[in-house]
Design an enzyme around this catalytic site. Structure first.
Site, short mmCIF file in Angstrom:
data_model
loop_
_atom_site.label_atom_id
_atom_site.label_comp_id
_atom_site.label_asym_id
_atom_site.label_seq_id
_atom_site.Cartn_x
_atom_site.Cartn_y
_atom_site.Cartn_z
CG HIS A 88 -2.04 -0.92 1.00
ND1 HIS A 88 -2.96 -1.02 1.95
CD2 HIS A 88 -2.36 -2.10 0.13
CE1 HIS A 88 -3.80 -2.00 1.76
NE2 HIS A 88 -3.36 -2.49 0.52
CD GLU A 90 -2.37 4.03 3.02
OE1 GLU A 90 -3.66 4.02 3.22
OE2 GLU A 90 -2.01 3.22 2.18
CB CYS A 125 -6.55 -1.09 4.93
SG CYS A 125 -4.83 -1.36 5.16
CB CYS A 128 -2.28 1.40 6.07
SG CYS A 128 -1.81 0.51 4.57
#
Length: 168
Positions: A88, A90, A125, A128
């Site tokens: 991801h 992040e 999410c 993250c």
């Protein structure tokens, strides 16, 4: 009195608008064929790190082979992340940053849909959110699906409510 001196030549974006726009540009490097996300970590209005979603370094990108396991299996958004090769945005921004600089920083997250033009929800999410907490990032600012900029300094407000079974 000179009217020209009182009138601004142009309007500058706010810091939040500015860094969200940069997160959008960072997302353009994404290798995901479903959604493109970008993240920018900022402290004292200085960029510390950026990241976009995509395959780990050295691995084949989904965009290069034009295939996605989750898409092939019709997995809904937010489910079965273990099938996805991508890291991801992040996570990549945190990996690329240094802990000392990230403490009390702000992370900006922006995403877009690939097949249907529009914004993707930039709310991080669960995994993250854990990494953001662990990096001691203080504030999360993200672009919502409706295009509004959302801000929180309390990451627990981003968590999904935990269902309580047996209660009415």
């Amino acid at each position: 009195m000179n009217k020209r001196k009182n009138k601004k030549a142009f309007e500058r974006p706010s810091w939040d608008e500015y860094f969200i726009e940069i997160a959008k540009v960072v997302s353009s490097r994404s290798t995901c064929i479903r959604r493109k996300y970008g993240a920018v970590i900022v402290k004292d209005n200085v960029i510390i790190s950026t990241g976009y979603n995509g395959s780990p370094r050295g691995m084949i990108n989904c965009s290069d082979i034009n295939t996605c396991k989750r898409k092939e299996l019709n997995v809904p958004s937010g489910e079965r992340y273990e099938l996805c090769e991508a890291v991801h945005a992040e996570q990549n921004a945190i990996i690329n940053g240094t802990l000392e600089r990230m403490k009390d920083a702000t992370i900006y997250i922006a995403g877009s849909e690939v097949e249907e033009p529009g914004f993707a929800d930039g709310r991080p999410c669960l995994l993250c959110r854990r990494m953001i907490r662990n990096a001691q990032i203080k504030t999360v600012i993200f672009l919502s699906k409706d295009g509004r900029i959302k801000r929180t300094s309390d990451i627990s407000t981003l968590e999904d409510p935990v269902p309580v079974f047996g209660l009415k």
